[in-house]
Design an enzyme around this catalytic site. Structure first.
Site, PDB file in Angstrom:
ATOM      1  N   ASP A  14       0.820  -1.211   0.000  1.00  0.00           N
ATOM      2  CA  ASP A  14       0.000   0.000   0.000  1.00  0.00           C
ATOM      3  C   ASP A  14       0.853   1.260   0.000  1.00  0.00           C
ATOM      4  OD1 ASP A  14      -1.975  -1.733   2.451  1.00  0.00           O
ATOM      5  OD2 ASP A  14      -2.244  -1.721   0.278  1.00  0.00           O
ATOM      6  N   GLU A 175     -11.335   0.476  -3.725  1.00  0.00           N
ATOM      7  CA  GLU A 175     -10.702   0.999  -2.499  1.00  0.00           C
ATOM      8  C   GLU A 175      -9.423   1.743  -2.887  1.00  0.00           C
ATOM      9  OE1 GLU A 175     -10.227  -2.685  -0.455  1.00  0.00           O
ATOM     10  OE2 GLU A 175      -8.987  -3.521  -2.033  1.00  0.00           O
TER      11      GLU A 175
HETATM   12  C1  6LW Z   1      -5.807  -2.038   2.214  1.00  0.00           C
HETATM   13  C2  6LW Z   1      -6.903  -2.182   1.238  1.00  0.00           C
HETATM   14  C3  6LW Z   1      -6.861  -3.641   0.960  1.00  0.00           C
HETATM   15  O1  6LW Z   1      -6.058  -1.058   3.163  1.00  0.00           O
HETATM   16  O2  6LW Z   1      -6.074  -4.273   1.816  1.00  0.00           O
HETATM   17  O3  6LW Z   1      -7.515  -5.561  -0.008  1.00  0.00           O
HETATM   18  C4  6LW Z   1      -5.801  -3.398   2.860  1.00  0.00           C
HETATM   19  N1  6LW Z   1      -7.494  -4.217   0.076  1.00  0.00           N
HETATM   20  O4  6LW Z   1      -6.673  -1.418   0.085  1.00  0.00           O
HETATM   21  C5  6LW Z   1      -4.517  -3.719   3.491  1.00  0.00           C
HETATM   22  O5  6LW Z   1      -3.480  -3.721   2.545  1.00  0.00           O
END
Ligand code: 6LW
Length: 509
Positions: A14, A175
């Site tokens: 991330d 996301e």
């Molecule tokens: C992150 C989100 C995700 O905050 O995983 O699967 C989380 N998506 O974007 C942790 O990396």
């Protein structure tokens, strides 16, 4: 100039990047590990140095009892008017918060909590002085959406209602939103498809931050879901910035599978790592990432700064310093009275408590991220006072349910070197060898893409292997709950005091 990916190896997912003049900074998620949110620095985008962490105090980072892969999710780093702002989520505390500092080498502020839910928060400092806060969460009908509000970045106060601005471009789990102001327009970049093998990045843009947003005509702008080269997967959760020469770059997470063909089982143990790729623009203002949405382990681009230097991931600690290396992490909030450095005698004294590696707690453990598949880790361990059942040693550690360790122990007043494995609900000692005493025993773990091999030596030269552990046992895809981390090479002690000397981790690939 040519450079190698990942630019930040080992579990560093991330990534968020920002530029201050000709200095570049990246932060990453850290979940249940302490300290939280590492800050890496570079001048050329290819060579990165760990400079510290945003969350260094328990008051900033409460992790007690947090589940494996709970704690700190994705961060965003931005710089505005002489101040760094880092926004992230502690899913095991009160959610989204912002910390700030004018000097990353000093302590960051206490958390300013933001009254908007969800994860993956990001900030945009607009030209008119407004500061936008965007995150991904569920609307009142349980549908995932990007919510936007205006905030005071110092206090976290929400200044406007949180409103839905996008539900993504059709991929599941939209996301990782980042909102940008480029060429007079608002660009919204999202991760979709989930952080696994269907991961992708999409781009949208609008005249107004609240929309309506139009989708890039060639979304996804980045994905490896169909890439048959099988060297990098799961690319996504990206951030984009323009360097001081005016060239554009994207950082993203990706995984390097630990399985060689023809196994073809898609598994990774090093965690999601940070990758870099150049970005160019179409005439109508859409970004082209890498080679039409694909990135590689070897890339070429107009890097700022000096020619990339060869990257050396080796780690050596003779414990002659009076401070812990920045590369050490602890599990949840550590009890630092159990970690004593004796720089005169060049020793690390670990006082093991009754908390073991198998518990969702904070055992006496410190580790460094495993940054390559092929490693050789050694450490010298002594037990000054034999306590029945104590353990002290070296571990290949994913989390409390997935770890292998070679360690000294004492059973019925007999000193032993043993190998134990914890995979799912199976906890077992697979090998145990009697040794003459508990003084200056050398422990070693050798890893490759398939095995961890465990050996000990009484003289530091002649090693005896006592067993192996399959890498597949410590892979993200193998865990019984959804996890987001990667393997560490760590030192630990349980139920007694132990003395460690000369900890080395060689990374050969
Ligand atoms: C992150 C989100 C995700 O905050 O995983 O699967 C989380 N998506 O974007 C942790 O990396």
């Amino acid at each position: 100039m040519k450079y190698r990916n990942p630019i930040i190896s080992g579990y560093n997912p991330d990534p968020s990047i920002c530029r201050v003049g000709d200095d570049y900074y990246i932060v990453n998620s850290t979940f249940e590990y302490f300290p939280g949110v590492p800050i890496y620095h570079s001048k050329n985008l290819a060579n990165w140095e760990l400079k510290g962490y945003c969350l260094t105090e328990e008051s900033q980072l409460k992790l007690k009892g947090c589940r494996p892969s709970g704690g700190i999710f994705a961060p965003t780093l931005r710089y505005h008017n002489g101040t760094f702002f880092m926004v992230t989520t502690n899913v095991s505390d009160k959610g989204n918060f912002i910390v700030h500092t004018e000097d990353i080498s000093k302590k960051w502020s206490e958390p300013a909590w933001v009254d908007q839910g969800g994860i993956d928060p990001s900030l945009l400092f607009d030209d008119d002085g407004k500061v936008y806060f965007v995150s991904t969460t569920m609307d009142k009908n349980g549908m995932q959406a990007m919510f936007l509000c205006e905030v005071n970045p110092f206090t976290g106060e929400r200044l406007t209602e949180s409103v839905v601005i996008s539900r993504g471009c059709g991929g599941r789990y939209a996301e990782g939103p980042h909102l940008y102001k480029w060429f007079g327009k608002y660009y919204l970049m999202l991760a979709e498809g989930g952080t696994e093998y269907g991961h992708m990045e999409t781009m949208l843009r609008a005249e107004n931050p609240y929309g309506p947003y139009e989708e890039c005509p060639f979304n996804p702008i980045l994905t490896h879901r169909d890439d048959m080269r099988e060297e990098i997967y799961s690319t996504g959760h990206a951030d984009i910035m323009q360097d001081h020469n005016g060239n554009w770059w994207l950082v993203c997470l990706g995984i390097r599978p630990c399985q060689e063909k023809p196994d073809r089982v898609l598994l990774h143990n090093l965690g999601r790592e940070t990758f870099l790729t150049p970005v160019t623009w179409t005439e109508d203002g859409w970004p082209v990432v890498g080679e039409k949405g694909l990135i590689s382990l070897e890339m070429d681009g107009p890097l700022p700064g000096s020619e990339p230097k060869p990257v050396n991931h080796n780690f050596h600690d003779d414990f002659s310093g009076d401070k812990f290396s920045l590369h050490y992490n602890f599990i949840r909030n550590p009890h630092m009275e159990n970690y004593i450095l004796n720089s005169i005698k060049k020793e690390l004294i670990l006082t093991g408590t009754e908390i073991t590696l198998d518990q969702v707690d904070s055992p006496t453990w410190l580790g460094i991220r495993q940054k390559g598949f092929e490693t050789v880790s050694t450490v010298n361990v002594s037990i000054p006072k034999a306590i029945q059942g104590m353990r002290a040693g070296l571990t290949a550690f994913y989390n409390d349910s997935y770890h292998y360790e070679i360690y000294l122990t004492v059973e019925a007043n007999i000193y032993k070197v043993s190998l134990a494995k914890h995979i799912h609900d199976i906890i077992t000692v697979t090998s145990s060898v009697e040794i003459p005493n508990g003084d200056n025993i050398y422990l070693r773990i050798v890893s490759d893409k398939t095995y961890y091999r465990f050996s000990y030596s009484l003289d530091g030269e002649h090693y005896t292997e006592i067993g192996t552990g399959l890498v597949v046992g410590l892979c993200t895809e193998s865990t019984k709950t959804m996890t987001f981390t990667g393997t560490y090479i760590g030192l630990f002690a349980e139920n007694g005091q132990s003395i460690f000397k000369d900890f080395n981790v060689l990374v050969l690939d």
